[in-house]
Design an enzyme around this catalytic site. Structure first.
Site, short mmCIF file in Angstrom:
data_model
loop_
_atom_site.label_atom_id
_atom_site.label_comp_id
_atom_site.label_asym_id
_atom_site.label_seq_id
_atom_site.Cartn_x
_atom_site.Cartn_y
_atom_site.Cartn_z
N GLY A 206 0.83 -1.21 0.00
CA GLY A 206 0.00 0.00 0.00
C GLY A 206 0.86 1.25 0.00
N VAL A 207 0.22 2.38 0.31
CA VAL A 207 0.94 3.65 0.24
C VAL A 207 2.20 3.64 1.11
CG1 VAL A 207 -0.51 4.72 2.06
CG2 VAL A 207 0.69 6.17 0.45
N ALA A 208 2.10 3.05 2.31
CA ALA A 208 3.22 3.09 3.24
C ALA A 208 4.34 2.16 2.79
CB ALA A 208 2.74 2.72 4.64
N LYS B 28 0.44 -10.40 0.45
CA LYS B 28 -0.28 -11.67 0.48
C LYS B 28 -1.31 -11.75 -0.65
CE LYS B 28 -3.60 -10.14 4.03
NZ LYS B 28 -4.11 -10.42 5.39
N GLU C 29 -12.79 18.46 4.50
CA GLU C 29 -13.41 17.35 5.23
C GLU C 29 -13.58 17.74 6.68
OE1 GLU C 29 -11.12 13.80 4.70
OE2 GLU C 29 -11.63 13.63 2.59
N HIS D 17 -13.54 1.54 10.15
CA HIS D 17 -12.86 2.17 9.03
C HIS D 17 -11.35 2.21 9.20
CE1 HIS D 17 -12.47 4.72 5.59
NE2 HIS D 17 -12.07 5.78 6.27
N ARG E 257 -15.68 12.44 13.07
CA ARG E 257 -16.36 11.20 12.65
C ARG E 257 -17.05 10.47 13.78
NH1 ARG E 257 -11.97 9.03 8.17
NH2 ARG E 257 -12.58 10.60 6.66
N ARG F 118 -8.73 10.05 14.30
CA ARG F 118 -7.95 10.46 13.13
C ARG F 118 -8.72 11.47 12.30
NH1 ARG F 118 -7.69 8.59 7.41
NH2 ARG F 118 -9.75 7.78 7.87
N HIS G 30 -16.40 4.92 10.36
CA HIS G 30 -16.79 5.95 9.39
C HIS G 30 -18.31 6.07 9.44
CE1 HIS G 30 -17.20 8.29 5.77
NE2 HIS G 30 -15.89 8.45 5.76
N SER H 218 -4.25 9.96 7.03
CA SER H 218 -3.54 8.67 7.05
C SER H 218 -2.73 8.46 5.78
CB SER H 218 -4.49 7.50 7.28
OG SER H 218 -5.57 7.60 6.42
P1 FAD Z 1 -2.68 -0.89 2.97
O1 FAD Z 1 -2.86 0.07 1.88
O2 FAD Z 1 -3.91 -1.51 3.51
O3 FAD Z 1 -1.70 -2.04 2.47
C1 FAD Z 1 -1.50 -3.19 3.27
C2 FAD Z 1 -0.65 -4.18 2.49
O4 FAD Z 1 -0.18 -5.19 3.36
C3 FAD Z 1 -1.38 -4.90 1.38
O5 FAD Z 1 -0.51 -5.03 0.28
C4 FAD Z 1 -1.65 -6.29 1.98
O6 FAD Z 1 -1.82 -7.31 1.05
C5 FAD Z 1 -0.37 -6.46 2.77
N1 FAD Z 1 -0.44 -7.48 3.82
C6 FAD Z 1 -1.23 -7.49 4.93
N2 FAD Z 1 -0.97 -8.59 5.66
C7 FAD Z 1 0.00 -9.28 5.01
C8 FAD Z 1 0.69 -10.51 5.26
N3 FAD Z 1 0.43 -11.28 6.33
N4 FAD Z 1 1.63 -10.91 4.37
C9 FAD Z 1 1.91 -10.18 3.27
N5 FAD Z 1 1.27 -9.01 2.97
C10 FAD Z 1 0.34 -8.58 3.85
N6 FAD Z 1 -7.17 7.74 4.20
C11 FAD Z 1 -6.93 9.01 3.81
O7 FAD Z 1 -5.95 9.63 4.27
N7 FAD Z 1 -7.74 9.62 2.90
C12 FAD Z 1 -8.83 9.01 2.36
O8 FAD Z 1 -9.52 9.58 1.55
C13 FAD Z 1 -9.12 7.68 2.79
N8 FAD Z 1 -10.22 7.02 2.30
C14 FAD Z 1 -10.40 5.70 2.64
C15 FAD Z 1 -11.46 4.99 2.07
C16 FAD Z 1 -11.62 3.64 2.32
C17 FAD Z 1 -12.76 2.88 1.71
C18 FAD Z 1 -10.71 2.98 3.19
C19 FAD Z 1 -10.85 1.52 3.47
C20 FAD Z 1 -9.68 3.69 3.78
C21 FAD Z 1 -9.51 5.04 3.51
N9 FAD Z 1 -8.46 5.77 4.09
C22 FAD Z 1 -8.23 7.06 3.70
C23 FAD Z 1 -7.49 5.11 4.95
C24 FAD Z 1 -6.25 4.79 4.12
O9 FAD Z 1 -6.63 4.37 2.84
C25 FAD Z 1 -5.43 3.69 4.79
O10 FAD Z 1 -5.21 4.01 6.13
C26 FAD Z 1 -4.09 3.56 4.09
O11 FAD Z 1 -4.29 3.37 2.70
C27 FAD Z 1 -3.32 2.39 4.68
O12 FAD Z 1 -2.16 2.23 3.92
P2 FAD Z 1 -1.10 1.13 4.34
O13 FAD Z 1 -0.02 1.21 3.33
O14 FAD Z 1 -0.76 1.26 5.76
O15 FAD Z 1 -1.89 -0.26 4.20
#
Ligand code: FAD
Length: 544
Positions: free
Chosen positions: A14-16, A36, A115, A337, A277, A372, A232, A377
């Site tokens: 994901g983004v992080a 995964k 927002e 959420h 929220r 939050r 949410h 995020s």
């Molecule tokens: P994620 O993007 O969830 O990525 C997680 C990754 O880890 C995935 O690739 C997954 O497959 C992998 N993974 C997990 N477990 C394992 C494992 N055991 N083995 C291997 N890989 C694994 N935030 C905002 O700031 N603005 C917004 O407008 C916003 N809108 C949102 C709308 C929705 C519908 C949702 C659900 C969230 C929204 N958020 C928003 C929150 C934001 O999208 C998330 O907090 C953020 O994208 C999380 O990013 P991340 O990289 O931490 O994790």
């Protein structure tokens, strides 16, 4: 068992995770980027609203920080807030260089939306309400194209590998072919996202099972503020259909909430439809109970501009169910959420365990406090993703392979012959339990009852000797549910998204974090210690 050696191992695309991988690779380190699922299937993909950054001339870093601190209800760490907000504008520019196309007005300035909690329009978005897709595709393409990043899809990380001194030195995975393998690295970055799958009603995709928090805790890392789970207010509610988020930008653009009789019920609340929220979610919940309805309704008919043009994604989904968002009331209700708590980190992603970094939704950097603010995020993922990648890369320089062992959950007593645990049944029961007893409102009695059931199920599931991802995901969900419930029980007050009807007020003495740490006996977790920890800004300065 095959062992693959990389400088940095990043779990999560994901983004992080993708940002951390790119930063580490650009620093000259070989990176394994594991997921995964398919690389695109992340929470990030589904984000609609956008990324918060103080970019308009009328706005300021100080205003962004002040809004974040206010929404965080006293629990945000000031240093984290100021530092992350400060790097927001740079993160937006860096992502543009990496390929994301932000929405701009005809004069070339960012088309900023507003927002809940934000005192200024400061949410940068892309393709209207498809911001997450734009970010995921841009970062995904950049990672795939980078010569020092190797992406491993369908590679489930089962657990962390630790050296004898407790340092994390790699991960144990189940590969796309169903075989076990080891990825060793000088640094491991957890970027596994949230745990919305803990709840029956959620905006999160199936991948959000709290794996990173559970794995990190099993390796000895401290977990902070896990009682705070953001709900949410507005998920499209059509019985039997998948829950789809109706973003806050819809209310920011003039959408109002009404009950089944057409009464607008947020008008008198400070902030109205754009109140924080937790406030909107609880108001909706109360109105659903008062009107004996399964939802309330979002009315977009009085909005400036055409809702179909402003929100093409939402328009498309609603149209599929026969709802014309310009005319018809859209049925909505709250859902889980965002996991606010997570693995405790510093502002470069270091957890409390050497060798292990965490970033994004699975981490607790201190920015979000008890609630939050929308769009903070993705900002956190971008800013701290970059710093985490650089910090992990620095650590990885010149590290060799070390011996390792797995700290897996303790095996339980074998079940009597013929006893089978149905994973799907337990998973669904856990989600219902969390929704009823650890949801928008909780009491001490409900949490204690939830803890008993979670412990019972945890014992039963461990006996299976997990090897299938679905079983590991349930083990992880149970682990996170256990820590979240322990933390919620200890916090005898209401604050931000944590609302206890038996302790409905905010207590000054509880302006503190909860921290869970494992106590090991013979390599297994024998006990969990939950402590109340002062905010870092209130700790005495070393040497003073
Ligand atoms: P994620 O993007 O969830 O990525 C997680 C990754 O880890 C995935 O690739 C997954 O497959 C992998 N993974 C997990 N477990 C394992 C494992 N055991 N083995 C291997 N890989 C694994 N935030 C905002 O700031 N603005 C917004 O407008 C916003 N809108 C949102 C709308 C929705 C519908 C949702 C659900 C969230 C929204 N958020 C928003 C929150 C934001 O999208 C998330 O907090 C953020 O994208 C999380 O990013 P991340 O990289 O931490 O994790």
């Amino acid at each position: 068992m095959p062992i693959y050696r990389f400088g940095v191992v990043v779990v999560g695309t994901g983004v992080a995770g993708a940002t951390a991988a790119l930063a580490a690779a650009e620093a000259g380190i070989e990176v394994a980027l594991l997921t995964k699922a398919s690389p695109e299937e992340t929470n990030t993909l589904y984000a609609q609203g956008g990324v918060a950054a103080a970019l308009s001339p009328a706005d300021s870093l100080a205003a962004h920080a002040a809004d974040t601190l206010a929404v965080g209800c006293g629990l945000s760490e000031r240093a984290a807030v100021e530092s992350i907000v400060r790097d927001g504008p740079t993160a937006i520019a860096t992502l543009e260089k990496r390929g994301a196309l932000w929405d701009r007005r005809p004069d070339g300035c960012f088309d900023l939306s507003r927002e809940g909690g934000h005192s200024h329009p400061r949410v940068v978005h892309a393709r209207g309400d498809a911001t997450g897709r734009e970010i995921q595709q841009a970062l995904g393409a950049a990672a795939q194209a980078h010569p020092r990043i190797t992406v491993f899809p369908d590679t489930f990380t089962l657990d962390l590998l630790c050296a004898n001194d407790g340092r994390v030195v790699g991960v144990l995975v189940r590969t796309a072919r169903g075989e076990l393998a080891v990825f060793s690295g000088g640094a491991v970055v957890m970027a596994t996202g949230g745990a919305g799958q803990l709840y029956r009603e959620t905006t999160n995709p199936a991948i959000a099972t709290g794996d990173g928090v559970a794995m990190g805790f099993r390796a000895g890392a401290a977990v902070r503020d896990l009682e705070f789970f953001q709900f949410h207010p507005t998920l499209l509610y059509i019985a039997g259909a998948a829950r789809v988020l109706i973003s806050e930008i819809v209310r920011g653009a003039g959408g109002v909430l009404r009950d089944r009789r057409g009464v607008r019920f947020m008008e008198r609340v400070p902030g109205a439809e754009l109140a924080p929220r937790d406030v909107v979610s609880r108001a909706i919940f109360e109105r659903m109970v008062a009107t004996q309805d399964t939802s309330v309704y979002l009315d977009l008919s009085g909005m400036n501009g055409d809702p179909h043009t402003l929100f093409p994604g939402i328009s498309r989904v609603c149209r599929y169910f026969g709802i014309d968002i310009a005319r018809d009331p859209v049925p909505v209700r709250p859902g889980a959420h965002y996991m606010i708590g997570g693995l405790e980190t510093d502002l470069e992603g270091r957890t409390t365990v050497p060798g292990l970094w965490a970033v994004g939704e699975c981490a607790s950097s201190g920015i979000h406090g008890a609630n939050r603010m929308g769009s903070n995020s993705l900002l956190e993922g971008l800013v701290l993703g970059e710093r985490t990648g650089l910090s992990a890369a620095e650590e990885a320089q010149g590290k060799g392979i070390q011996d390792w062992r797995v700290r897996a959950p303790r095996a339980a007593v074998a079940a009597p012959d013929g006893m089978r645990v149905n994973i799907q049944d337990v998973t669904y029961s856990l989600k219902s339990l969390m929704w009823r007893q650890m949801g928008l409102e909780r009491t001490g009695a409900q949490i204690e009852d939830a803890l008993q059931k979670i412990r019972l199920w945890s014992r039963a599931v461990r006996e299976l000797g997990a090897s299938e991802p679905a079983t590991w995901e349930l083990v992880n969900l149970l682990g996170v549910a256990h820590l979240a419930s322990l933390s919620a029980l200890v916090r005898a007050e209401s604050r931000g998204v944590h609302y206890r009807t038996d302790h409905p007020t905010t207590q000054p003495a509880w302006c503190a974090h909860t921290r869970c740490v494992p106590v090991f006996e013979e390599g297994h977790i024998a006990e969990v210690v939950v402590a109340r920890v002062p905010l870092e800004s209130e700790l005495p300065v070393a040497g003073a």
